[in-house]
Scaffold this active site. Structure first.
Site, short mmCIF file in Angstrom:
data_model
loop_
_atom_site.label_atom_id
_atom_site.label_comp_id
_atom_site.label_asym_id
_atom_site.label_seq_id
_atom_site.Cartn_x
_atom_site.Cartn_y
_atom_site.Cartn_z
N HIS A 128 -9.46 6.36 11.59
CA HIS A 128 -9.33 4.86 10.45
C HIS A 128 -7.52 4.83 10.80
CE1 HIS A 128 -8.55 1.31 8.23
NE2 HIS A 128 -7.26 1.78 7.81
N ARG A 178 9.78 12.90 2.71
CA ARG A 178 10.49 12.62 3.79
C ARG A 178 10.68 10.65 3.70
NH1 ARG A 178 7.02 15.47 5.95
NH2 ARG A 178 7.09 15.91 9.02
N THR A 202 -11.60 10.14 8.24
CA THR A 202 -12.16 9.54 8.58
C THR A 202 -10.94 9.19 10.12
OG1 THR A 202 -11.53 7.57 8.57
CG2 THR A 202 -13.74 8.52 7.28
N ALA A 249 -0.05 -1.83 7.13
CA ALA A 249 -0.08 -1.54 7.72
C ALA A 249 -0.12 -2.31 8.94
CB ALA A 249 0.03 -0.16 7.84
N VAL A 250 -1.28 -2.90 8.92
CA VAL A 250 -2.13 -3.39 9.53
C VAL A 250 -1.92 -5.20 9.73
CG1 VAL A 250 -4.59 -4.73 10.66
CG2 VAL A 250 -4.26 -2.08 10.60
N GLU A 251 -1.20 -5.36 8.62
CA GLU A 251 -0.30 -6.51 8.54
C GLU A 251 0.99 -6.80 8.36
OE1 GLU A 251 -3.90 -6.02 5.92
OE2 GLU A 251 -1.26 -5.18 5.70
N PHE A 310 0.98 -1.33 -0.25
CA PHE A 310 0.13 -0.16 0.46
C PHE A 310 1.24 1.52 -0.10
CE2 PHE A 310 -3.13 3.07 1.71
CZ PHE A 310 -4.29 2.37 0.85
N PHE A 316 11.04 1.05 12.94
CA PHE A 316 10.07 1.57 13.18
C PHE A 316 10.43 2.15 12.01
CE2 PHE A 316 5.99 4.14 13.54
CZ PHE A 316 5.45 3.17 13.48
N VAL A 355 1.45 5.59 5.76
CA VAL A 355 -0.23 5.44 6.14
C VAL A 355 -0.42 7.33 6.01
CG1 VAL A 355 -2.36 5.23 8.51
CG2 VAL A 355 0.40 3.82 8.05
#
Length: 155
Positions: free
Chosen positions: A88, A127, A86, A56-58, A22, A113, A81
């Site tokens: 989220h 960045r 929202t 990111a969640v995975e 993503f 990280f 991200v």
């Protein structure tokens, strides 16, 4: 006073970069920066593995599975991200950070990280090799330093 700190030279170390697909345009630049930094500090290309996850969640789940195999001495998590309209964004960022922290602590493994959490694509591009430098490179160097520090503290 005795000072113990990690060195910035790769010595017999294997690195796995866990990168999201993503926001690929941004992530590819982070990956390139991380690989370049590791190579400049002595890592062989064969000692760097790139693992792709959807987002990111995975990322923490992929990192946890990799940590469990002990095939890497350090993991570098990279992604971006971008804030939307929202809440989220807040949940995704928090879960990703907490999950990666847990992997590092549970497996006593340095997990860098390098997940950009930005308000806009422009901020992320800045960045990822733009005017704010390449955070992929910065995280790779910090992860290398932590790996070497932990090795010193073990011995």
């Amino acid at each position: 006073m005795r000072v113990v700190e990690g060195q910035l030279v790769v010595r017999d170390a294997r690195f796995t970069i866990v990168a999201a697909r993503f926001n690929e345009l941004i992530v590819e630049r982070l990956v390139a920066g991380a690989v370049d930094a590791l190579r400049r500090h002595g890592a062989e290309a064969s000692a760097i593995q790139l693992v792709r996850v959807p987002g990111a969640v995975e990322r923490p789940r992929g990192a946890r599975r990799l940590a469990r195999t002990r095939r890497a001495d350090a993991i570098i998590a990279l992604g971006a991200v971008i804030r939307g309209q929202t809440p989220h964004f807040d949940f995704v960022c928090s879960e990703c950070a907490a999950g990666l922290r847990q992997v590092s602590l549970e497996y006593e493994l340095p997990v860098g990280f390098g997940v950009l959490t930005c308000d806009s694509v422009d901020q992320a591009m800045d960045r990822a090799g733009g005017k704010a430098g390449n955070k992929g490179a910065a995280v790779a160097i910090a992860t290398l330093e932590m790996l070497n520090l932990l090795r010193q503290l073990e011995g």
